[in-house]
Design an enzyme around this catalytic site. Structure first.
Site, PDB file in Angstrom:
ATOM      1  N   GLU A  94       0.839  -1.202   0.000  1.00 48.47           N
ATOM      2  CA  GLU A  94       0.000   0.000   0.000  1.00 48.47           C
ATOM      3  C   GLU A  94       0.873   1.252   0.000  1.00 48.47           C
ATOM      4  O   GLU A  94       2.002   1.226   0.486  1.00 48.47           O
ATOM      5  CB  GLU A  94      -0.851   0.016   1.286  1.00 48.47           C
ATOM      6  CG  GLU A  94      -2.330  -0.236   1.059  1.00 48.47           C
ATOM      7  CD  GLU A  94      -3.097   0.922   0.417  1.00 48.47           C
ATOM      8  OE1 GLU A  94      -2.522   1.660  -0.412  1.00 48.47           O
ATOM      9  OE2 GLU A  94      -4.279   1.081   0.742  1.00 48.47           O
ATOM     10  N   ASP A  95       0.326   2.336  -0.517  1.00 44.51           N
ATOM     11  CA  ASP A  95       1.061   3.598  -0.462  1.00 44.51           C
ATOM     12  C   ASP A  95       1.061   4.163   0.962  1.00 44.51           C
ATOM     13  O   ASP A  95       2.104   4.493   1.508  1.00 44.51           O
ATOM     14  CB  ASP A  95       0.480   4.618  -1.464  1.00 44.51           C
ATOM     15  CG  ASP A  95      -1.033   4.830  -1.328  1.00 44.51           C
ATOM     16  OD1 ASP A  95      -1.691   4.159  -0.511  1.00 44.51           O
ATOM     17  OD2 ASP A  95      -1.565   5.677  -2.075  1.00 44.51           O
ATOM     18  N   PHE A 140      -1.263  16.021   4.916  1.00 39.93           N
ATOM     19  CA  PHE A 140      -1.723  15.362   3.703  1.00 39.93           C
ATOM     20  C   PHE A 140      -0.536  15.278   2.759  1.00 39.93           C
ATOM     21  O   PHE A 140       0.052  16.290   2.381  1.00 39.93           O
ATOM     22  CB  PHE A 140      -2.898  16.087   3.055  1.00 39.93           C
ATOM     23  CG  PHE A 140      -3.537  15.228   2.007  1.00 39.93           C
ATOM     24  CD1 PHE A 140      -4.497  14.287   2.359  1.00 39.93           C
ATOM     25  CD2 PHE A 140      -3.124  15.307   0.685  1.00 39.93           C
ATOM     26  CE1 PHE A 140      -5.039  13.435   1.400  1.00 39.93           C
ATOM     27  CE2 PHE A 140      -3.659  14.460  -0.280  1.00 39.93           C
ATOM     28  CZ  PHE A 140      -4.631  13.521   0.082  1.00 39.93           C
ATOM     29  N   ASP A 161      -3.942   5.126   6.512  1.00 32.91           N
ATOM     30  CA  ASP A 161      -4.446   6.314   7.208  1.00 32.91           C
ATOM     31  C   ASP A 161      -5.415   5.868   8.302  1.00 32.91           C
ATOM     32  O   ASP A 161      -5.008   5.564   9.419  1.00 32.91           O
ATOM     33  CB  ASP A 161      -5.091   7.229   6.162  1.00 32.91           C
ATOM     34  CG  ASP A 161      -5.571   8.552   6.737  1.00 32.91           C
ATOM     35  OD1 ASP A 161      -5.137   8.921   7.831  1.00 32.91           O
ATOM     36  OD2 ASP A 161      -6.390   9.217   6.072  1.00 32.91           O
ATOM     37  N   ARG A 184       1.358  12.373  -8.403  1.00 27.61           N
ATOM     38  CA  ARG A 184       1.865  11.012  -8.207  1.00 27.61           C
ATOM     39  C   ARG A 184       3.288  10.829  -8.748  1.00 27.61           C
ATOM     40  O   ARG A 184       4.038   9.990  -8.291  1.00 27.61           O
ATOM     41  CB  ARG A 184       0.962   9.982  -8.901  1.00 27.61           C
ATOM     42  CG  ARG A 184      -0.424   9.835  -8.291  1.00 27.61           C
ATOM     43  CD  ARG A 184      -1.057   8.536  -8.778  1.00 27.61           C
ATOM     44  NE  ARG A 184      -2.503   8.481  -8.609  1.00 27.61           N
ATOM     45  CZ  ARG A 184      -3.124   8.044  -7.511  1.00 27.61           C
ATOM     46  NH1 ARG A 184      -2.418   7.668  -6.469  1.00 27.61           N
ATOM     47  NH2 ARG A 184      -4.445   8.013  -7.444  1.00 27.61           N
TER      48      ARG A 184
HETATM   49  P1  IMP Z   1      -7.511   4.379   4.810  1.00 25.72           P
HETATM   50  O1  IMP Z   1      -8.537   3.366   4.432  1.00 25.72           O
HETATM   51  O2  IMP Z   1      -8.098   5.525   5.544  1.00 25.72           O
HETATM   52  O3  IMP Z   1      -6.331   3.792   5.556  1.00 25.72           O
HETATM   53  O4  IMP Z   1      -7.079   5.042   3.486  1.00 25.72           O
HETATM   54  C1  IMP Z   1      -6.000   4.738   2.793  1.00 25.72           C
HETATM   55  C2  IMP Z   1      -6.040   5.427   1.439  1.00 25.72           C
HETATM   56  O5  IMP Z   1      -6.415   6.812   1.529  1.00 25.72           O
HETATM   57  C3  IMP Z   1      -4.646   5.393   0.880  1.00 25.72           C
HETATM   58  O6  IMP Z   1      -4.427   4.220   0.134  1.00 25.72           O
HETATM   59  C4  IMP Z   1      -4.602   6.648   0.054  1.00 25.72           C
HETATM   60  O7  IMP Z   1      -5.072   6.376  -1.245  1.00 25.72           O
HETATM   61  C5  IMP Z   1      -5.546   7.615   0.736  1.00 25.72           C
HETATM   62  N1  IMP Z   1      -4.789   8.560   1.623  1.00 25.72           N
HETATM   63  C6  IMP Z   1      -4.822   8.631   2.966  1.00 25.72           C
HETATM   64  N2  IMP Z   1      -4.012   9.596   3.429  1.00 25.72           N
HETATM   65  C7  IMP Z   1      -3.438  10.155   2.351  1.00 25.72           C
HETATM   66  C8  IMP Z   1      -2.464  11.214   2.171  1.00 25.72           C
HETATM   67  O8  IMP Z   1      -1.943  11.848   3.114  1.00 25.72           O
HETATM   68  N3  IMP Z   1      -2.131  11.509   0.882  1.00 25.72           N
HETATM   69  C9  IMP Z   1      -2.644  10.837  -0.190  1.00 25.72           C
HETATM   70  N4  IMP Z   1      -3.545   9.842  -0.071  1.00 25.72           N
HETATM   71  C10 IMP Z   1      -3.932   9.502   1.183  1.00 25.72           C
HETATM   72 MG    MG Z   2      -4.404   4.091  -2.135  1.00 22.73          MG
END
Ligand code: IMP
Ligand code: MG
Length: 172
Positions: free
Chosen positions: A96-97, A149, A100, A162
């Protein structure tokens, strides 16, 4: 133009990704490793990571859509593109990138366990703690960032940024 501030340099990224590749190669020695990239954000990290892994492995991708307001995860997740390889009895490493709230990864871990994977671990480029809701164990992490962010190195804001080689914090 939107203000942005450098958070992680390309030298730091290069060195950390190399270390992760070495650790993963050691941990998965003799296992049936399948790397599963979570689109779109993970494509840059995954491309560098797999080239620093020295053991045989397969690569596949999954894409998920999360419903809800643009920056708030609703917790409702749907697979919009699933993997094509058979996941039965393989050792899945989800790439995963950024983690969050943890909603996406928590859901994906279950999804791969349901496919009868032998193991499901997580490798995230960035582990962001600020908004964590679901408890997920990030087994391999590139960097821990507390707030902000972030964009660049695969991370986007409205599908922009990206391609940047470093990670920046965006003032939105
Ligand atoms: P989660 O389900 O809240 O953990 O969301 C994860 C996804 O939200 C990541 O795979 C990202 O695509 C996006 N995301 C969350 N925080 C950021 C950020 O700081 N920058 C860019 N994308 C983010
Ligand atoms: Mg993502």
């Amino acid at each position: 133009m939107t203000e942005r501030e450098l958070v992680i340099s390309k030298e730091e990224i290069h060195s950390r990704v190399g270390q992760l590749g070495k650790i993963i190669s050691k941990d998965y020695q003799g296992k049936k490793l399948v790397i599963v990239g979570v689109l779109n954000g993970a494509f840059v990290f995954l491309a560098d990571l797999v080239r620093s892994i020295s053991i045989p492995h397969q690569i596949d991708f999954v894409r998920v859509a999360s419903y809800g307001e643009s920056d708030k995860s609703s917790g409702v997740i749907r697979v919009s593109k699933d993997v094509e390889l058979d996941m039965t009895d393989v050792d899945v490493l989800l790439v995963e990138d950024i983690v969050d709230t943890g909603t996406t990864l928590h859901w994906l871990q279950q999804h791969f366990l349901e496919k009868q994977a032998a193991s499901v671990r997580v490798c995230a480029f960035i582990d962001k703690h600020e908004r964590r809701v679901k408890k997920v164990s990030v087994d391999y992490k590139g960097f821990v960032v507390d707030i902000g962010f972030l964009v660049g190195y695969g991370l986007d804001y409205a599908e922009q940024y990206r391609h940047l080689q470093e990670v920046y914090s965006l003032q939105v």
